[in-house]
Design an enzyme around this catalytic site. Structure first.
Site, PDB file in Angstrom:
ATOM      1  N   LEU A  70       0.814  -1.215   0.000  1.00  0.00           N
ATOM      2  CA  LEU A  70       0.000   0.000   0.000  1.00  0.00           C
ATOM      3  C   LEU A  70       0.846   1.263   0.000  1.00  0.00           C
ATOM      4  O   LEU A  70       0.422   2.295  -0.519  1.00  0.00           O
ATOM      5  CB  LEU A  70      -0.930   0.030   1.218  1.00  0.00           C
ATOM      6  CG  LEU A  70      -1.949  -1.103   1.339  1.00  0.00           C
ATOM      7  CD1 LEU A  70      -2.814  -0.875   2.578  1.00  0.00           C
ATOM      8  CD2 LEU A  70      -2.804  -1.208   0.091  1.00  0.00           C
ATOM      9  N   SER A  71       2.001   1.197   0.608  1.00  0.00           N
ATOM     10  CA  SER A  71       2.827   2.400   0.727  1.00  0.00           C
ATOM     11  C   SER A  71       4.283   1.992   0.888  1.00  0.00           C
ATOM     12  O   SER A  71       4.587   0.920   1.416  1.00  0.00           O
ATOM     13  CB  SER A  71       2.377   3.239   1.934  1.00  0.00           C
ATOM     14  OG  SER A  71       3.052   4.482   1.973  1.00  0.00           O
ATOM     15  N   SER A  72       5.164   2.870   0.412  1.00  0.00           N
ATOM     16  CA  SER A  72       6.590   2.579   0.518  1.00  0.00           C
ATOM     17  C   SER A  72       7.362   3.881   0.583  1.00  0.00           C
ATOM     18  O   SER A  72       6.835   4.951   0.264  1.00  0.00           O
ATOM     19  CB  SER A  72       7.067   1.747  -0.675  1.00  0.00           C
ATOM     20  OG  SER A  72       6.950   2.492  -1.878  1.00  0.00           O
TER      21      SER A  72
END
Length: 327
Positions: free
Chosen positions: A97-99
């Protein structure tokens, strides 16, 4: 009993690792024309934005955590925070979902953005807050706005930013719609992949402003001419980002490459053409064009936006090779 809070025994390691990362990125010459970004990367502590992250391991992911009670684990966390690699920071049911993006790619993008003192910047995709911190360090808190759809992401970004001493405006909302209450912007930078250029971004940019965004597997730099018109070419840099969630999310089924020679299937420039022309050219047509035009690299492609219409092109926006994009 609470978790272990990492203390000053890692301060020296953080400083040394950050300095090594800055030297590694700087060796490419990315900051030769603008040393201000070197100073930002040398100052902003990336580890404060990744209190934990995930790295690939046998059978899944290993979680590295800065508050581990194991000194060796804390050291691995700190060293990993300053490696020149993207870090997975949020997973849900196996989906990324996020990095935190690869620092050298962030440096390329920020240098290409061409910011000047007094410029206002909108960042699409708050992530960990690290990129917003670099922008705020360079331009000032009041000049930077970052937006993300997920309230958990924006809340953690605010915490990370505050811990590092930065307070840009963090907005929870659909990035494809921009942030009209903070417009107009001199620069818009997206750190998530899209299938086309959101019309809101063009409308919320000042004439002469720039929009830098991932599209297909590249980065396109658009200059806004006003009245819904923007145009520009791709940078040479390959770029692979987490898709934007919300109205602008790209979609589509996997492309079947039957009949395309293995050499082309494995060539990055051909796969870029496939991604850019998805829905307009089938793989065999794309392969014929790629061979005929001398296996063009990303810099020969561009994007034009005119009102409700937008298209990708090879060499010339009015030339024979053009493909519509979703608006």
């Amino acid at each position: 009993m609470g978790g272990y809070a990492p203390g000053r025994e890692l301060d020296g390691l953080a400083a040394a690792a950050r300095a090594a990362l800055v030297r590694r990125i700087g060796a490419s010459g990315v900051w030769d024309a603008d040393a201000g970004w070197r100073e930002a990367f040398a100052t902003v502590p990336r580890h404060l934005f990744v209190p934990y992250y995930y790295v690939g391991a046998a059978g899944g992911y290993e979680r590295r955590w800065g508050e581990s009670t194991d000194p060796g684990a804390r050291e691995r966390w700190m060293r990993g925070a300053y490696e020149d690699t993207p870090l997975a920071t949020r997973l849900r049911d196996g989906e990324l979902l996020s990095s935190s993006s690869q620092p050298s790619l962030m440096a390329d993008m920020l240098a290409a953005l061409g910011v000047e003192e007094g410029h206002t910047v909108l960042e699409i995709g708050a992530g960990t807050g690290y990129n917003a911190a670099l922008l705020a360090h360079r331009l000032g808190d009041d000049k930077v706005t970052t937006v993300d759809l997920d309230p958990e992401i924006t809340e953690s970004a605010r915490r990370h930013l505050a811990a590092a001493g930065y307070h840009p405006v963090v907005v929870t909302g659909d990035g494809a719609r921009g942030v009209p209450e903070r417009a107009p912007f001199d620069r818009i930078i997206a750190t998530c992949a899209l299938g086309g250029v959101p019309s809101a971004w063009v409308a919320q940019s000042r004439p002469g402003g720039r929009i830098l965004m991932p599209l297909a597997t590249g980065l396109v730099m658009l200059t806004v001419a006003g009245a819904g018109h923007a145009e520009g070419r791709f940078l040479h840099t390959p770029a692979y980002f987490v898709p934007l969630r919300g109205a602008g999310r790209p979609g589509g089924e996997p492309v079947q490459l039957g009949g395309v020679p293995r050499r082309a299937r494995e060539d990055d420039s051909f796969r870029f053409l496939l991604a850019l022309t998805r829905g307009s050219l089938d793989p065999q047509e794309a392969h014929a064009l790629w061979e005929q035009e001398g296996r063009p690299q990303r810099e020969r492609y561009g994007i034009t936006v005119r009102g409700e219409r937008q298209w990708a092109w090879l060499d010339d926006p009015e030339g024979p090779y053009a493909w519509p994009l979703p608006s």
